[in-house]
Write a protein that holds these residues in place. Structure first.
Motif, mmCIF file in Angstrom:
data_model
loop_
_atom_site.group_PDB
_atom_site.id
_atom_site.type_symbol
_atom_site.label_atom_id
_atom_site.label_comp_id
_atom_site.label_asym_id
_atom_site.label_seq_id
_atom_site.Cartn_x
_atom_site.Cartn_y
_atom_site.Cartn_z
ATOM 1 N N GLY A 186 0.772 -1.242 0.000
ATOM 2 C CA GLY A 186 0.000 0.000 0.000
ATOM 3 C C GLY A 186 0.797 1.282 0.000
ATOM 4 N N VAL A 187 2.121 1.209 -0.072
ATOM 5 C CA VAL A 187 2.938 2.431 -0.066
ATOM 6 C C VAL A 187 2.884 3.081 -1.450
ATOM 7 N N ARG A 188 2.648 4.405 -1.460
ATOM 8 C CA ARG A 188 2.551 5.153 -2.718
ATOM 9 C C ARG A 188 3.688 6.161 -2.802
ATOM 10 N N VAL A 189 4.197 6.362 -4.012
ATOM 11 C CA VAL A 189 5.259 7.334 -4.264
ATOM 12 C C VAL A 189 4.754 8.346 -5.287
ATOM 13 N N THR A 190 4.856 9.621 -4.970
ATOM 14 C CA THR A 190 4.449 10.677 -5.897
ATOM 15 C C THR A 190 5.557 11.712 -5.980
ATOM 16 N N ASP A 191 5.728 12.297 -7.155
ATOM 17 C CA ASP A 191 6.716 13.359 -7.334
ATOM 18 C C ASP A 191 6.007 14.668 -7.626
ATOM 19 N N ILE A 192 6.725 15.765 -7.475
ATOM 20 C CA ILE A 192 6.105 17.085 -7.574
ATOM 21 C C ILE A 192 5.597 17.377 -8.981
ATOM 22 N N GLY A 193 6.268 16.835 -9.993
ATOM 23 C CA GLY A 193 5.814 17.060 -11.366
ATOM 24 C C GLY A 193 4.456 16.432 -11.616
ATOM 25 N N THR A 194 4.275 15.200 -11.153
ATOM 26 C CA THR A 194 2.990 14.521 -11.308
ATOM 27 C C THR A 194 1.895 15.261 -10.548
ATOM 28 N N THR A 195 2.217 15.713 -9.346
ATOM 29 C CA THR A 195 1.238 16.440 -8.537
ATOM 30 C C THR A 195 0.853 17.756 -9.195
ATOM 31 N N GLN A 196 1.840 18.463 -9.755
ATOM 32 C CA GLN A 196 1.539 19.738 -10.414
ATOM 33 C C GLN A 196 0.659 19.527 -11.639
ATOM 34 N N ARG A 197 0.922 18.467 -12.390
ATOM 35 C CA ARG A 197 0.076 18.182 -13.554
ATOM 36 C C ARG A 197 -1.341 17.826 -13.122
ATOM 37 N N ALA A 198 -1.471 17.114 -12.009
ATOM 38 C CA ALA A 198 -2.806 16.761 -11.502
ATOM 39 C C ALA A 198 -3.562 18.018 -11.078
ATOM 40 N N ILE A 199 -2.847 18.940 -10.423
ATOM 41 C CA ILE A 199 -3.479 20.194 -10.004
ATOM 42 C C ILE A 199 -3.890 21.010 -11.223
ATOM 43 N N SER A 200 -3.028 21.051 -12.248
ATOM 44 C CA SER A 200 -3.290 21.859 -13.436
ATOM 45 C C SER A 200 -4.400 21.289 -14.305
ATOM 46 N N SER A 201 -4.725 20.010 -14.121
ATOM 47 C CA SER A 201 -5.780 19.399 -14.924
ATOM 48 C C SER A 201 -7.082 19.253 -14.143
ATOM 49 N N SER A 202 -7.125 19.846 -12.936
ATOM 50 C CA SER A 202 -8.335 19.745 -12.131
ATOM 51 C C SER A 202 -9.380 20.735 -12.632
ATOM 52 N N LEU A 203 -10.577 20.683 -12.039
ATOM 53 C CA LEU A 203 -11.666 21.564 -12.460
ATOM 54 C C LEU A 203 -11.417 23.015 -12.065
ATOM 55 N N THR A 204 -10.536 23.246 -11.098
ATOM 56 C CA THR A 204 -10.318 24.604 -10.597
ATOM 57 C C THR A 204 -9.054 25.238 -11.153
ATOM 58 N N ALA A 205 -8.325 24.540 -11.998
ATOM 59 C CA ALA A 205 -7.094 25.081 -12.547
ATOM 60 C C ALA A 205 -6.875 24.512 -13.939
ATOM 61 N N VAL A 206 -5.981 25.126 -14.694
ATOM 62 C CA VAL A 206 -5.717 24.694 -16.057
ATOM 63 C C VAL A 206 -4.259 24.995 -16.384
ATOM 64 N N ASP A 207 -3.654 24.150 -17.216
ATOM 65 C CA ASP A 207 -2.296 24.388 -17.660
ATOM 66 C C ASP A 207 -2.343 25.427 -18.781
ATOM 67 N N LEU A 208 -1.740 26.575 -18.547
ATOM 68 C CA LEU A 208 -1.857 27.695 -19.483
ATOM 69 C C LEU A 208 -0.699 27.809 -20.456
ATOM 70 N N ARG A 209 0.231 26.847 -20.458
ATOM 71 C CA ARG A 209 1.407 27.004 -21.308
ATOM 72 C C ARG A 209 1.053 27.080 -22.787
ATOM 73 N N GLY A 210 0.144 26.201 -23.233
ATOM 74 C CA GLY A 210 -0.247 26.222 -24.634
ATOM 75 C C GLY A 210 -0.971 27.500 -25.006
ATOM 76 N N LEU A 211 -1.890 27.941 -24.139
ATOM 77 C CA LEU A 211 -2.636 29.172 -24.393
ATOM 78 C C LEU A 211 -1.704 30.386 -24.390
ATOM 79 N N THR A 212 -0.750 30.386 -23.504
ATOM 80 C CA THR A 212 0.203 31.497 -23.441
ATOM 81 C C THR A 212 1.037 31.577 -24.713
ATOM 82 N N ALA A 213 1.487 30.434 -25.205
ATOM 83 C CA ALA A 213 2.263 30.419 -26.435
ATOM 84 C C ALA A 213 1.451 30.983 -27.603
#
Length: 261
Positions: free
Chosen positions: A227-254
């Protein structure tokens, strides 16, 4: 004379260039600020560059030495995650080594009500039975610095909850891996002594290389622990950016910067 006769045309051109520059600058500033905040949110959620989370039955701290020895790991710190009753309210309790926790994760001044992370952690170090409490709990129980706070924690002998005295030393607003609402932070050594459970359910790793690669290596080490889980900050940031309350703006910014050019 030619410029003078065409001043209206040139003025329109200058205005267009100025507007394009202003648009590009504002877009770049917004994107930089947004990405920085997303990184802060990911650090707070994941706790560190890499988080290894187990349970009391299968604690990640059992593999602390092997995890600390991984290539690109700059620091590894155990973190207890227990539960404690404050009155009738069951809250998350985090046991830390206040003198060392900052090696593996950021201890921002904004995490504490007095705006001074170093002073707060020093106060917790100086008070072995000290506890940091959320603002909501302080208001509910009208706590003042130095007050005794009787918490009920589960002991190893009978797996029952028993009253353990703590002393209130400060207010904590946010903490790595902690929920947004009420929680507690105490000295891990005191929690272990009083409960008879020395396990550290979580290990936080600070890396000086690629966090994803370290996370994969850590997963191999803790694979025998159920049951031990390993997560890294990159995966967590992508999860946050793909949630309903946030979005990854890199493509839109470009795209917006392309329009500006």
């Amino acid at each position: 004379g030619s410029l003078g006769r065409q001043r209206a045309l040139h003025t329109r051109g200058v205005v267009l260039v100025a507007l394009a520059c202003a648009f590009a600058t504002s877009t770049a500033i917004f994107n930089t600020t947004y990405n920085a905040q997303a990184r802060v949110d990911a650090e707070l959620t994941n706790g560190a560059d890499v988080q290894v989370r187990g349970s009391t039955a299968a604690p990640a701290g059992a593999k602390l030495r092997e995890l600390a020895a991984l290539p690109s790991v700059a620091a590894a710190e155990p973190l207890q995650h227990r539960f404690a009753y404050v009155g009738a309210d069951l809250q998350d309790l985090y046991g830390i080594d206040p003198a060392r926790i900052g090696a593996a994760t950021s201890m921002a001044n904004a995490y504490f009500a007095n705006g001074d992370a170093r002073a707060t952690l020093a106060a917790l170090t100086a008070q072995p039975d000290g506890v940091l409490v959320s603002e909501e709990t302080v208001k509910d129980f009208q706590l003042a610095p130095g007050d005794q706070l009787n918490l009920r924690l589960q002991r190893a002998g009978d797996n029952q909850y028993h009253v353990i005295p703590f002393h209130f030393v400060g207010i904590v607003r946010e903490f790595p891996t902690a929920p947004k609402d009420s929680f507690l932070v105490a000295n891990a050594s005191y929690v272990a002594q009083q409960t008879g459970i020395r396990a550290a359910e979580i290990v936080l790793l600070r890396t000086n290389g690629d966090a994803g690669t370290v996370a994969q290596a850590a997963q191999t080490i803790v694979a025998p622990l159920a049951g031990v889980r390993v997560t890294d900050i990159g995966t967590t940031q992508r999860a946050i950016s793909s949630s309903l309350t946030a979005v990854d703006l890199r493509g839109l910014t470009a795209l917006e910067l392309f329009f500006a050019v």
